[in-house]
Design an enzyme around this catalytic site. Structure first.
Site, PDB file in Angstrom:
ATOM      1  N   LYS A  66      23.076  60.418  21.248  1.00  0.00           N
ATOM      2  CA  LYS A  66      21.884  59.894  21.913  1.00  0.00           C
ATOM      3  C   LYS A  66      21.691  60.517  23.295  1.00  0.00           C
ATOM      4  O   LYS A  66      21.374  59.845  24.261  1.00  0.00           O
ATOM      5  CB  LYS A  66      21.985  58.373  22.021  1.00  0.00           C
ATOM      6  CG  LYS A  66      22.096  57.697  20.669  1.00  0.00           C
ATOM      7  CD  LYS A  66      22.087  56.198  20.774  1.00  0.00           C
ATOM      8  CE  LYS A  66      22.234  55.511  19.449  1.00  0.00           C
ATOM      9  NZ  LYS A  66      21.365  55.912  18.397  1.00  0.00           N
ATOM     10  N   CYS A  67      21.856  61.820  23.360  1.00  0.00           N
ATOM     11  CA  CYS A  67      21.799  62.560  24.623  1.00  0.00           C
ATOM     12  C   CYS A  67      20.635  63.543  24.562  1.00  0.00           C
ATOM     13  O   CYS A  67      20.259  64.008  23.485  1.00  0.00           O
ATOM     14  CB  CYS A  67      23.130  63.307  24.806  1.00  0.00           C
ATOM     15  SG  CYS A  67      23.209  64.412  26.225  1.00  0.00           S
ATOM     16  N   GLY A  68      20.083  63.876  25.713  1.00  0.00           N
ATOM     17  CA  GLY A  68      19.041  64.896  25.755  1.00  0.00           C
ATOM     18  C   GLY A  68      19.531  66.251  25.263  1.00  0.00           C
ATOM     19  O   GLY A  68      18.738  67.092  24.860  1.00  0.00           O
ATOM     20  N   LEU A  69      20.845  66.446  25.260  1.00  0.00           N
ATOM     21  CA  LEU A  69      21.425  67.706  24.798  1.00  0.00           C
ATOM     22  C   LEU A  69      21.836  67.658  23.319  1.00  0.00           C
ATOM     23  O   LEU A  69      22.314  68.661  22.785  1.00  0.00           O
ATOM     24  CB  LEU A  69      22.642  68.081  25.661  1.00  0.00           C
ATOM     25  CG  LEU A  69      22.361  68.238  27.162  1.00  0.00           C
ATOM     26  CD1 LEU A  69      23.645  68.535  27.924  1.00  0.00           C
ATOM     27  CD2 LEU A  69      21.320  69.312  27.414  1.00  0.00           C
ATOM     28  N   THR A  70      21.637  66.523  22.658  1.00  0.00           N
ATOM     29  CA  THR A  70      22.037  66.372  21.257  1.00  0.00           C
ATOM     30  C   THR A  70      21.460  67.461  20.344  1.00  0.00           C
ATOM     31  O   THR A  70      22.146  67.879  19.408  1.00  0.00           O
ATOM     32  CB  THR A  70      21.667  64.956  20.743  1.00  0.00           C
ATOM     33  OG1 THR A  70      22.384  63.996  21.544  1.00  0.00           O
ATOM     34  CG2 THR A  70      22.033  64.761  19.289  1.00  0.00           C
TER      35      THR A  70
END
Length: 190
Positions: A66-70
């Site tokens: 659930k990360c912007g970098l996922t």
């Protein structure tokens, strides 16, 4: 008196050199540790022995769902598919150390990775990559006294650690640097 001073000075030099030689011997005989000493569990609870990766280049990356970098999972999987047959492997370690961005269980993480990104590279049991409960693999990766290269700190999700064919740490890559960045690709091909 002059002879006594010269004798004392000579003894001082002798004892000083002896101490330096002992120090040099200690530093040069210290064994270099590698990633191959570690055994961990994968997402399904099976033992994963890093010694099975001898002779391969390894990228270790801490992941989160659930990360912007996922979306980096997509590039990681593409990289793995392209270079796995050429002696390269990616090992993912889900971690919930940054803003609670990996809250799921191992089963939920496995389903997410497969469903959304078709991940086939080895994914390990969820661990901590910083703090008092940091797992042993990340203690090795982040402490110069253990990895022989440098001290580092895991800055965020998707930080990459690159290890050579001997299991030695060679590079630490920023979380924001994409897996297909020229720096990474040149290292894999080199």
């Amino acid at each position: 008196m002059k002879n006594l001073l010269m004798c004392a000075f000579a003894m001082f030099l002798f004892w000083s050199c002896q101490g330096q030689n002992k120090q040099v011997k200690t530093e040069t005989t210290m064994p270099k540790l590698t990633i191959y000493q570690f055994k961990v569990e994968d997402l399904s609870g099976k033992e994963f022995d890093f010694a099975s990766l001898k002779g391969k280049k390894i990228m270790i990356v801490n992941t989160a769902s659930k990360c912007g970098l996922t979306p980096q999972y997509k590039e990681l999987e593409a990289l793995y598919k392209e270079y796995a047959s050429k002696g390269f492997v990616i090992v993912g370690f889900p971690a919930n150390n940054f803003a609670g961005q990996e809250p799921g269980t191992n089963e939920e993480i496995a389903a997410f990775c497969q469903l959304n990104y078709g991940v086939t590279f080895p994914m390990m049991d969820k661990v901590s990559v910083k703090g008092d409960d940091m797992c042993a693999v990340y203690q090795f990766l982040t402490q110069k006294s253990k990895n022989g290269l440098q001290d580092s700190q895991v800055e965020w999700n998707f930080q990459k650690y690159l290890l050579n064919e001997k299991g030695e740490l060679e590079k630490v890559i920023s979380p924001r640097t994409l897996p297909n960045d020229p720096e990474v690709l040149n290292w894999i091909k080199g």
